[in-house]
Scaffold this motif. Sequence first.
Motif, PDB file in Angstrom:
ATOM      1  N   MET A 149      -6.944   0.073  16.781  1.00  0.00           N
ATOM      2  CA  MET A 149      -7.022   0.692  18.105  1.00  0.00           C
ATOM      3  C   MET A 149      -6.819   2.204  18.036  1.00  0.00           C
ATOM      4  N   GLY A 150      -6.345   2.685  16.886  1.00  0.00           N
ATOM      5  CA  GLY A 150      -6.169   4.120  16.720  1.00  0.00           C
ATOM      6  C   GLY A 150      -4.978   4.656  17.493  1.00  0.00           C
ATOM      7  N   VAL A 151      -4.976   5.954  17.717  1.00  0.00           N
ATOM      8  CA  VAL A 151      -3.884   6.632  18.414  1.00  0.00           C
ATOM      9  C   VAL A 151      -4.333   6.978  19.824  1.00  0.00           C
ATOM     10  N   LYS A 152      -3.527   6.609  20.813  1.00  0.00           N
ATOM     11  CA  LYS A 152      -3.850   6.929  22.206  1.00  0.00           C
ATOM     12  C   LYS A 152      -3.744   8.430  22.437  1.00  0.00           C
ATOM     13  N   ALA A 153      -4.705   8.989  23.163  1.00  0.00           N
ATOM     14  CA  ALA A 153      -4.700  10.426  23.427  1.00  0.00           C
ATOM     15  C   ALA A 153      -3.428  10.831  24.160  1.00  0.00           C
ATOM     16  N   VAL A 154      -2.833  11.921  23.717  1.00  0.00           N
ATOM     17  CA  VAL A 154      -1.607  12.421  24.325  1.00  0.00           C
ATOM     18  C   VAL A 154      -1.882  12.969  25.714  1.00  0.00           C
ATOM     19  N   GLY A 155      -3.026  13.604  25.902  1.00  0.00           N
ATOM     20  CA  GLY A 155      -3.400  14.192  27.190  1.00  0.00           C
ATOM     21  C   GLY A 155      -4.746  14.879  27.047  1.00  0.00           C
ATOM     22  N   ASP A 156      -5.153  15.646  28.076  1.00  0.00           N
ATOM     23  CA  ASP A 156      -6.482  16.263  28.030  1.00  0.00           C
ATOM     24  C   ASP A 156      -6.445  17.770  27.843  1.00  0.00           C
ATOM     25  N   ALA A 157      -5.255  18.363  27.709  1.00  0.00           N
ATOM     26  CA  ALA A 157      -5.182  19.794  27.409  1.00  0.00           C
ATOM     27  C   ALA A 157      -5.548  20.030  25.950  1.00  0.00           C
ATOM     28  N   VAL A 158      -5.940  21.254  25.617  1.00  0.00           N
ATOM     29  CA  VAL A 158      -6.254  21.563  24.218  1.00  0.00           C
ATOM     30  C   VAL A 158      -5.025  21.321  23.350  1.00  0.00           C
ATOM     31  N   ALA A 159      -3.844  21.718  23.847  1.00  0.00           N
ATOM     32  CA  ALA A 159      -2.606  21.473  23.095  1.00  0.00           C
ATOM     33  C   ALA A 159      -2.390  19.980  22.891  1.00  0.00           C
ATOM     34  N   ASP A 160      -2.751  19.179  23.903  1.00  0.00           N
ATOM     35  CA  ASP A 160      -2.624  17.727  23.764  1.00  0.00           C
ATOM     36  C   ASP A 160      -3.573  17.179  22.706  1.00  0.00           C
ATOM     37  N   LYS A 161      -4.779  17.749  22.631  1.00  0.00           N
ATOM     38  CA  LYS A 161      -5.717  17.323  21.583  1.00  0.00           C
ATOM     39  C   LYS A 161      -5.127  17.599  20.200  1.00  0.00           C
ATOM     40  N   MET A 162      -4.482  18.751  20.083  1.00  0.00           N
ATOM     41  CA  MET A 162      -3.835  19.086  18.825  1.00  0.00           C
ATOM     42  C   MET A 162      -2.743  18.081  18.500  1.00  0.00           C
ATOM     43  N   LEU A 163      -1.957  17.695  19.509  1.00  0.00           N
ATOM     44  CA  LEU A 163      -0.853  16.758  19.284  1.00  0.00           C
ATOM     45  C   LEU A 163      -1.348  15.336  19.036  1.00  0.00           C
ATOM     46  N   THR A 164      -2.477  14.976  19.639  1.00  0.00           N
ATOM     47  CA  THR A 164      -3.058  13.659  19.352  1.00  0.00           C
ATOM     48  C   THR A 164      -3.443  13.571  17.880  1.00  0.00           C
ATOM     49  N   ALA A 165      -4.085  14.629  17.377  1.00  0.00           N
ATOM     50  CA  ALA A 165      -4.442  14.662  15.954  1.00  0.00           C
ATOM     51  C   ALA A 165      -3.182  14.680  15.089  1.00  0.00           C
ATOM     52  N   LEU A 177      -7.866  18.380   9.716  1.00  0.00           N
ATOM     53  CA  LEU A 177      -8.927  19.267  10.173  1.00  0.00           C
ATOM     54  C   LEU A 177      -9.059  19.219  11.690  1.00  0.00           C
ATOM     55  N   GLU A 178      -8.935  18.035  12.254  1.00  0.00           N
ATOM     56  CA  GLU A 178      -9.009  17.875  13.704  1.00  0.00           C
ATOM     57  C   GLU A 178      -7.874  18.639  14.384  1.00  0.00           C
ATOM     58  N   MET A 179      -6.691  18.557  13.811  1.00  0.00           N
ATOM     59  CA  MET A 179      -5.540  19.272  14.369  1.00  0.00           C
ATOM     60  C   MET A 179      -5.736  20.778  14.284  1.00  0.00           C
ATOM     61  N   MET A 180      -6.272  21.239  13.161  1.00  0.00           N
ATOM     62  CA  MET A 180      -6.495  22.674  13.009  1.00  0.00           C
ATOM     63  C   MET A 180      -7.524  23.180  14.019  1.00  0.00           C
ATOM     64  N   LYS A 181      -8.604  22.436  14.222  1.00  0.00           N
ATOM     65  CA  LYS A 181      -9.627  22.849  15.184  1.00  0.00           C
ATOM     66  C   LYS A 181      -9.028  23.012  16.576  1.00  0.00           C
ATOM     67  N   ALA A 182      -8.212  22.041  16.977  1.00  0.00           N
ATOM     68  CA  ALA A 182      -7.606  22.115  18.309  1.00  0.00           C
ATOM     69  C   ALA A 182      -6.632  23.275  18.406  1.00  0.00           C
ATOM     70  N   ALA A 183      -5.890  23.532  17.326  1.00  0.00           N
ATOM     71  CA  ALA A 183      -4.946  24.649  17.328  1.00  0.00           C
ATOM     72  C   ALA A 183      -5.665  25.986  17.425  1.00  0.00           C
ATOM     73  N   VAL A 184      -6.793  26.112  16.738  1.00  0.00           N
ATOM     74  CA  VAL A 184      -7.586  27.344  16.803  1.00  0.00           C
ATOM     75  C   VAL A 184      -8.143  27.544  18.211  1.00  0.00           C
ATOM     76  N   GLU A 185      -8.611  26.459  18.818  1.00  0.00           N
ATOM     77  CA  GLU A 185      -9.125  26.563  20.186  1.00  0.00           C
ATOM     78  C   GLU A 185      -8.011  26.930  21.158  1.00  0.00           C
ATOM     79  N   ALA A 186      -6.819  26.349  20.944  1.00  0.00           N
ATOM     80  CA  ALA A 186      -5.677  26.679  21.800  1.00  0.00           C
ATOM     81  C   ALA A 186      -5.272  28.137  21.632  1.00  0.00           C
TER      82      ALA A 186
END
Length: 507
Positions: A93-109, A124-133
């Motif tokens: 089932m994977g990991v449930k998304a933490v939220g819909d903010a860019v920071a949340d995307k980073m934390l989900t990864a 890599l997914e976490m880094m992409k979200a951190a760069v976008e944030a």
Amino acid sequence: MAFFSKNKSQNTADEPSGGSSGKSKSTFQRSDKKAQAFFRHAETTAEARNYDYAVELYISGLRHQPDNMDRHEQLRDVAMRRKVSGGKPAGMMGVKAVGDAVADKMLTAEKKLALDPLNRSAMLEMMKAAVEAEAQDPDTHYGEVAYWVGALCLESNIQGGDGKKPDFKTFLELRELFRQVESFDKAVEACKHAIRLKPNDRNLLQDLKDLEAEQYSHKSSTAAEGEGGFRANIQGSEEQALQQAALSSNQSGDAFEKLVSTRRAELEEDPEDLDKLTKLVEALLKKEASDTEREAVGLLERAYEQSGQYKFKVRAGDIKMRNSNRGLRKLRADLKASPDNAELKAKYENAVRKLLAFELREFAERVEKYPTDLGLKFDLGKRQFLAGQTDDAITSFQQAKAEPRRKTQALHFLGKAYLRKQWIDEAIETLSEGRDKHPRDDDALGKELRYDLMLAYLDQARKTRSTEQAQEARKLASEILQTDITYRDIRQRVDEVRALLDELGPA
């Protein structure tokens, strides 16, 4: 960059200029008090070896302090201890998304990575979200998080720490991400490893030369300003202890006061020591309160008068902008809660005008002092664009696009400026170049480039009655719709383009 930083406590689609933004929402509520409560509980839970719950608690704490680098490292330590003790990755089932903010995307990864700490794709997914944030919120420290997890990913891709061979595409992605956070040492390293996999790729060899030139230029400019790399200001165990005490100041004012008192006493011993003055300024800024920031500004202005070193005036200006921007965020939140309050609306609009006027003066002076710094030309151009000084903005962006790390953003703003002037041919050419230079179509900037290019083609199609131009607009609108149907007014734009094509008839 204070004027463009995003509101940390609400959705931020609205911009001071009244324009719209396609960037992801920034919806987390920053609260040092709540974060520390979660972190204390996480530490206790980890000591009891309840690692899964500790991971959840760290993620919950990081939702309130997503750029707290110390806590990211502590979570990494817990993740490794969990793995050694036999912890398994997330199930099917994977990991449930933490939220819909860019920071949340980073934390989900990051949560996915914590449950599977050798997972290269999660890094890599976490880094992409951190760069976008970081791009959304440049006043925070997401760039440091991006650098940290990117370094982990680069090492994993070199060594094959997850049992997989080095991946060429991953090296290329890391190269671009490190470039965006101005970590040119790592960008160069990633590029060199990509070349080892494809030694005859001429484009890669040229990219390496460009990166090394950027690296040299960046080192020279930061050395001139007395800056260091990420976390370079923390030196020695005594300094570390003082900084850690400051991090705890949200629990008790005593730690903050102790840090400030120590720094103040050091400066009183030698009032001419600019290094000690700088340390006192840093201590004062940790409280993030208007009174301590005013004192810090006074110290910096005194240092500028004494030494003539312009960097002190720059820092004072940055603090003033940050303070004003914090006030704007509060006004924006109040206005959102009371949208019909005419007095509040006028107060907000006046604050926006005052801040923009200050930033225009500030960056114009910086450009005058540092005429070869194209990054400052870009920063000035954005303010000129917001202020409606379109011709001046065009000049600034035309110069700024010569700097590789600003090129795509400068081309985007330049294209928007041409659109505003109704120079449609120039807008199409410039926005097309920007899209070609940008490595992704699905991130915030990629979508903005496609959207504005679509507007340019649509405008041109209406003026020239060109079916070909309308078809180009339709293609771009359709691409955005299929990527993100909620993006701005894209559904209405798709209908608008289709109606125009029906009106124009067959080519």
